[in-house]
Structure formats: C-alpha cells, structure tokens
Motif scaffolding. Structure first.
Motif, PDB file in Angstrom:
ATOM      1  N   GLY A 206      -3.806  -2.961  -7.057  1.00 21.17           N
ATOM      2  CA  GLY A 206      -3.507  -2.350  -5.584  1.00 21.17           C
ATOM      3  C   GLY A 206      -3.324  -3.566  -4.550  1.00 21.17           C
ATOM      4  O   GLY A 206      -3.326  -4.780  -4.996  1.00 21.17           O
ATOM      5  N   SER A 207      -2.923  -3.389  -3.407  1.00 22.51           N
ATOM      6  CA  SER A 207      -3.047  -4.180  -2.315  1.00 22.51           C
ATOM      7  C   SER A 207      -4.113  -4.946  -2.043  1.00 22.51           C
ATOM      8  O   SER A 207      -5.290  -4.692  -2.690  1.00 22.51           O
ATOM      9  CB  SER A 207      -2.507  -3.505  -1.031  1.00 22.51           C
TER      10      SER A 207
ATOM     11  N   TYR B 218      -6.936  -2.740  -0.633  1.00 25.53           N
ATOM     12  CA  TYR B 218      -7.336  -2.186  -1.995  1.00 25.53           C
ATOM     13  C   TYR B 218      -8.412  -3.009  -2.918  1.00 25.53           C
ATOM     14  O   TYR B 218      -9.372  -2.281  -3.266  1.00 25.53           O
ATOM     15  CB  TYR B 218      -6.232  -1.547  -2.818  1.00 25.53           C
TER      16      TYR B 218
ATOM     17  N   SER C 142       0.766  -1.158   0.030  1.00 24.67           N
ATOM     18  CA  SER C 142      -0.066  -0.004  -0.024  1.00 24.67           C
ATOM     19  C   SER C 142       0.666   1.425  -0.047  1.00 24.67           C
ATOM     20  O   SER C 142       0.354   2.304  -0.474  1.00 24.67           O
ATOM     21  CB  SER C 142      -0.918  -0.063   1.207  1.00 24.67           C
ATOM     22  N   ASN C 143       2.081   1.289   0.748  1.00 14.78           N
ATOM     23  CA  ASN C 143       2.711   2.499   0.689  1.00 14.78           C
ATOM     24  C   ASN C 143       4.234   2.494   0.131  1.00 14.78           C
ATOM     25  O   ASN C 143       5.061   3.282   0.440  1.00 14.78           O
ATOM     26  CB  ASN C 143       2.937   2.848   2.368  1.00 14.78           C
TER      27      ASN C 143
END
Length: 394
Positions: A295-296, A299, A185-186
C-alpha cells in the motif's frame, strides 16, 4: 574497429551522451542547481532557534509542508505532513498563505504551484531536490513515444495515466491527450477509468506501480504488459508487441523502492519469525508478490496504527519514515524494521536539510523571495486538467 572505420561511420554522440560526458548542459535539469546566497553552517547550534524565530516572524504568511520522507530536523517545522498530493491539496486549502514552503522534491512543488492561487508563491528550499523517477521521463521522450504509438496505428486507442511523481510537463502531456493522474492510493481507480475511455494505457513514469496495479489489483497478466524503453529505437518494441499489449509501461522506477529484492523479503522472514512484510507498490513485482501487505505511504502508516501490540513489521519504503514509525510505535511494543539490510534514504529528498530551511525562512522573513517554483500558464492549464480528472474519480 579501426579509427578509419569509425571515421567512415561518422558516429555522432547523442545529446544524452554529451550531457553525461559533461560536454553539454541541460538548462531544465533539476540536478546540480545551487542555491544563491550563503547557507548557515550545518553545525550551527542555533539552527533550530533561527528557524523557529524566522517562522514566527512570518506568521500566517508562510505555510510549511513536510513530506513523510523528510528528515526529523525538517519535519519538526512542518505545519502539515503527508504524501505529495495530500500536501499540494493542503496548500491549495490555505489561500491566505503568501508563501508555501514545500519540504519535498521538485515535482511536488510544481503540483502545489498548479493547485494554488496566482498570488501564492511556492518555494523549494533546495532547487537540486529533484526526483530520479520524474527525471526518467522527459517531455521530448514522451512526445517521441506518442509518435511511435501513432506509427503503430494505436495512439487513438491509448489513454495516458501518469503517476503523481512526474514533472509538470508530463502531467500536461497527460491532460492534453485525454489522460489522468494517479497516486499510489488510487491507481486502480485511475486505470479502471482509463480502460473505459480506451483499449490501452500508457503508464508513466513508474513501471512497477503500473505493473503491480494491473496484475495484482486488476487481474491482468504479465504478458498483458510491455516495457517501453525511451533509450531504444521504438522503445525496444515492435509494432506487433505494442498492438497486443494492454499496458504500455514506461521504463522508470524509484531509486529507493527499486532497491528492495526478493532476497530482502526472504532474509527478513528468516531473521524475524512471524514478521509482517509491508511494502510500497513502487517495489518490484516479485517483492510485492512476496509481501503480506502492499500500500501507499498513508496505507503503511494506518496499518501500523491499527497493528496489535507486540506485532513485528518489516517495511519496504524510505528509511526516514520507517525510522520515525519505529520510534513512534516502540512504546506500544511494535517492532518495526527496515526491509533491507542496506540503509537507503531518498538522497534527493534529503537535500532539504535544516540549513536550507533556515536560509529559506530567513530570506522570506527579510522580504527576499528565493527558489520560487513557477509553472508556465499553458503547462499549468493542461496539467490541472489531468489532475481535475483524477479528483473526479469515484
């Protein structure tokens, strides 16, 4: 080559070769570890009731974490579900729980031990529940890589960024060398931070997340990335290639997400007109480039929650989660399928089954601590430093 020639060369098998041949053992290996004691039979019809009774007996002393990729039979007993980092933080937020039972894999339990209090005990129901990706980067290999970077004259310019899906040893290396940890995510924020600290990044251990974040999210080119292969001399790279690169990617990958191919995407679009392809960033670059959304795990879940009724989705992530989401959203008319035709569970995650969970909970209820995951203090200190740098990211 003749036998005489072979003798003259005095070829010595490497430690890895001996390990693969079964002639040596690796005491730190996550594979092939058996649990002590007798597991209940998987056909025991009373397993669910036994798990429920043991959990009730333990009460607030136990906190059960369930990763999204776990089987439904295990997830039903989880107090919280989530991805690896969310679960580790959830464990840290429950200081009153004496036992943290982590239904996930080895590196996740290590992270929970790093973030929880000294009086809390983290337990993994099956010690053989490892992670093939985490196993692809050992402390010895990464130390050798750093020597290669030093010899190339660039180590001082390099900031290590390690994916959460790594061992405590790799997280500690990252902390010791001024780097940070990231999640799916980051990862972009982590890389932006790293490039503020240095000119280059050593990304461990998942090449695909590193490449996809650098190229797709940060505007770099594929030529800015080189692949370091720990099984080749100098990583298979010249000093010139290392000096020219911005991203030095470790040659590691997820055995599940690495299975998805460009052909999988093309095939599902032909079979299901109007389908939305949603994949995890651990997939290969060409798969991510061909997808509609990337996305994760969190997500993916949120995207499907927000999706309109009647929409069609092909998901490129672990099958347990995809199947659970398909069942959850079927009443809303959302069609959700697995991206690949071939069924693929995370084999190590699936080692945590109901018999192992029952054995663990019943053992703890009887006062017997089993399968504790404990990170040594020095490793914990440096790994925690890397994790704290991640938590400080904007």
């Amino acid at each position: 080559m003749t036998t005489a020639q072979t003798t003259e060369l005095d070829v010595q098998p490497t430690p890895l070769a001996l390990l693969l041949l079964g002639r040596e053992a690796d005491p730190k290996s996550e594979r092939g570890v058996e649990c002590p004691g007798d597991l209940p039979s998987p056909s025991d019809p009373d397993l669910v009731e036994r798990a429920r009774a043991a959990k009730e007996k333990l009460g607030d002393k136990v906190f059960v974490l369930g990763h999204h990729y776990q089987r439904d039979e295990v997830i039903q007993f989880a107090d919280v579900t989530g991805d690896s980092f969310k679960l580790a933080r959830d464990a840290a937020a429950r200081p009153e729980a004496e036992y943290i039972v982590f239904c996930g894999v080895h590196f996740m339990a290590e992270s929970a031990d790093i973030l929880t209090g000294d009086d809390q005990k983290v337990v993994l129901p099956d010690l053989a529940a490892g992670c093939s990706m985490a196993d692809m980067a050992t402390a010895e290999q990464v130390a050798e890589c750093w020597d290669v970077l030093t010899e190339a004259g660039i180590a001082e310019q390099v900031v290590p960024v390690s994916y959460m899906n790594s061992s405590a040893d790799i997280k500690a290396f990252t902390g010791k060398h001024g780097g940070t940890i990231c999640t799916s995510s980051n990862a972009k924020k982590a890389l932006e931070w790293a490039f503020e600290q240095g000119e280059k990044v050593l990304f461990l251990p998942d090449q695909h997340l590193g490449r996809n974040t650098a190229v797709r999210d940060m505007g770099m080119t594929l030529e800015d990335c080189v692949l370091y292969n720990p099984h080749k001399p100098n990583g298979g790279l010249t000093a010139e290639e290392l000096r020219a690169a911005k991203m030095i990617l470790w040659r590691g990958h997820c055995s599940v997400h690495g299975r998805f191919s460009l052909e999988s995407v093309r095939d599902v679009r032909e079979r299901i007109p109007g389908v939305n392809v949603l994949v995890h960033p651990e997939c290969k670059h060409e798969v991510v480039a061909a997808a509609d959304y990337v996305g994760s795990t969190e997500y993916i879940i949120k995207a499907l929650e927000a999706a309109p009724a009647g929409s069609k989705w092909a998901i490129g992530t672990e099958l347990n989660l995809v199947r659970r989401l398909a069942n959850r959203f079927a009443p809303e008319g959302k069609e959700i399928v697995f991206l690949d035709k071939t069924v693929c569970f995370c084999s190590t995650m699936n080692r945590i089954d109901l018999p192992h969970l029952v054995w663990t909970l019943e053992s703890l209820a009887e006062g017997n601590l089993v399968n504790r995951i404990e990170v040594d203090k020095e490793t914990e200190a440096f790994a925690k430093l890397a994790l704290e740098r991640m938590l400080a990211l904007p």
